[in-house]
Design a protein around this motif. Sequence first.
Motif, mmCIF file in Angstrom:
data_model
loop_
_atom_site.group_PDB
_atom_site.id
_atom_site.type_symbol
_atom_site.label_atom_id
_atom_site.label_comp_id
_atom_site.label_asym_id
_atom_site.label_seq_id
_atom_site.Cartn_x
_atom_site.Cartn_y
_atom_site.Cartn_z
ATOM 1 N N ARG A 118 0.823 -1.210 0.000
ATOM 2 C CA ARG A 118 0.000 0.000 0.000
ATOM 3 C C ARG A 118 0.859 1.263 0.000
ATOM 4 O O ARG A 118 0.546 2.241 -0.683
ATOM 5 N N VAL B 111 2.212 2.078 -3.612
ATOM 6 C CA VAL B 111 1.279 2.321 -4.719
ATOM 7 C C VAL B 111 1.499 3.712 -5.317
ATOM 8 O O VAL B 111 1.585 3.886 -6.547
ATOM 9 N N LYS C 98 2.719 4.434 -9.240
ATOM 10 C CA LYS C 98 1.937 5.279 -10.160
ATOM 11 C C LYS C 98 2.824 6.371 -10.765
ATOM 12 O O LYS C 98 2.730 6.677 -11.963
ATOM 13 N N GLU D 287 -2.472 6.767 -15.421
ATOM 14 C CA GLU D 287 -2.389 5.631 -14.521
ATOM 15 C C GLU D 287 -2.835 4.366 -15.242
ATOM 16 O O GLU D 287 -3.557 4.414 -16.241
ATOM 17 N N TYR D 288 -2.439 3.248 -14.694
ATOM 18 C CA TYR D 288 -2.780 1.949 -15.256
ATOM 19 C C TYR D 288 -4.290 1.790 -15.406
ATOM 20 O O TYR D 288 -4.772 1.195 -16.387
ATOM 21 N N SER D 289 -5.033 2.318 -14.472
ATOM 22 C CA SER D 289 -6.490 2.119 -14.450
ATOM 23 C C SER D 289 -7.245 2.973 -15.464
ATOM 24 O O SER D 289 -8.460 2.808 -15.624
ATOM 25 N N GLU E 11 -3.474 -4.888 -0.097
ATOM 26 C CA GLU E 11 -3.713 -3.986 -1.228
ATOM 27 C C GLU E 11 -4.226 -4.776 -2.433
ATOM 28 O O GLU E 11 -3.692 -5.830 -2.780
ATOM 29 N N THR E 12 -5.275 -4.252 -3.089
ATOM 30 C CA THR E 12 -5.895 -4.970 -4.208
ATOM 31 C C THR E 12 -5.694 -4.287 -5.557
ATOM 32 O O THR E 12 -6.116 -4.816 -6.581
ATOM 33 N N SER E 13 -5.042 -3.127 -5.564
ATOM 34 C CA SER E 13 -4.821 -2.425 -6.833
ATOM 35 C C SER E 13 -3.764 -3.159 -7.661
ATOM 36 O O SER E 13 -3.009 -4.001 -7.157
ATOM 37 N N TRP E 14 -3.700 -2.821 -8.948
ATOM 38 C CA TRP E 14 -2.674 -3.407 -9.826
ATOM 39 C C TRP E 14 -1.278 -3.115 -9.296
ATOM 40 O O TRP E 14 -0.416 -4.003 -9.262
ATOM 41 N N GLU E 15 -1.092 -1.877 -8.865
ATOM 42 C CA GLU E 15 0.226 -1.481 -8.359
ATOM 43 C C GLU E 15 0.603 -2.279 -7.108
ATOM 44 O O GLU E 15 1.727 -2.776 -6.983
ATOM 45 N N ARG F 133 -0.548 -5.199 -6.193
ATOM 46 C CA ARG F 133 -0.355 -6.614 -6.495
ATOM 47 C C ARG F 133 1.007 -6.876 -7.149
ATOM 48 O O ARG F 133 1.556 -7.969 -7.028
#
Length: 333
Positions: A227, A230, A234, A265-267, A321-325, A327
């Motif tokens: 976390r 992240v 980014k 950002e990736y998202s 943490e569940t975001s791409w970053e 993970r």
Amino acid sequence: MKRVIKRDGSVVEFDKERIINAIKKTFEQASKEPNMKLLEKIASQVEELPSKVLSVEEIQDIVVKKLMASSEKDIAMSYQSYRTLKTEIREKEKGIYRQIGELVDASNEKLLSENANKDAKTISVQRDLLAGISSRDYYLNKIVPKHIKLAHIKGEIHLHDLDYLLFRETNCELVNIETMLRGGCNIGNAKMLEPNSVDVAVGHIVQIIASVSSNTYGGCSIPYLDRALVRYIKKTFKKHFLRGAKYIDDLSEEQIEELKKENLEYSNEAIKNKYPKTYEYSVDMTEESVKQAMQGLEYEINSLSTVNGQTPFTTVGIGTETSWEGRLVQKYV
């Protein structure tokens, strides 16, 4: 059956003849005929005490009191003086000077190998062990109550981290890494500003671990590493995206300045659809950056040496943490 705790911590069966012989020797040293009736009486009184377990020191205390209550007060004084002398000799033999000698001569294998995180062949560790010897001796003899000291020596309790208790330092730190990274922090006289990439953020974390571990003792815990990183992953993604936009999509300086205003950002599905090759390049490069950063983090932690010559005893927490970053960090940790 009554038992006796010897000075080395071992337990043996009570033998009143030992008491009789000890008092008898005191009479002989004073050139007096032993009062065998008194000796038998004192030994029997000790044997008849309700306590099933007595230490050698407790028995000797009782003997001195019984002698003082009799007509043989001079023998009581001689017995106590001899007892004090023997105690001083024992303390000197097992005390701080012996321990220092064993450290210098490298003759105490237990002392040299007591901590797997320390290489006792190095000067910094030997200096720390030397400081620990003196700190333990002072703390046990000058600070803690006598009954606590004796309980520790007997093994009834254990005073943990005696090497450091004297200095009233805290131990086993839970480091607020997120706040320290985002707001920047001071290490010594150096001001560390907020990082702008994941590799610099990891470099900061390593320096923080080294500083915390050198100024306290015990473990150093880094919670929520995924976390905490992240934000900097980014930033790394954005850097790679802007570079890809320049060399892959051949955008002009003016276009890149406009692109900086977007959410890179990736998202962001919009930039993925508009600049697919740059997006793919950024994903690959960011993943490689995180991979190298995590490899660097492991290597740096395990090759660090604090001021006491110890590899920092470090715990790293991940997984929430569940975001791409986030993970990515989990994957490469």
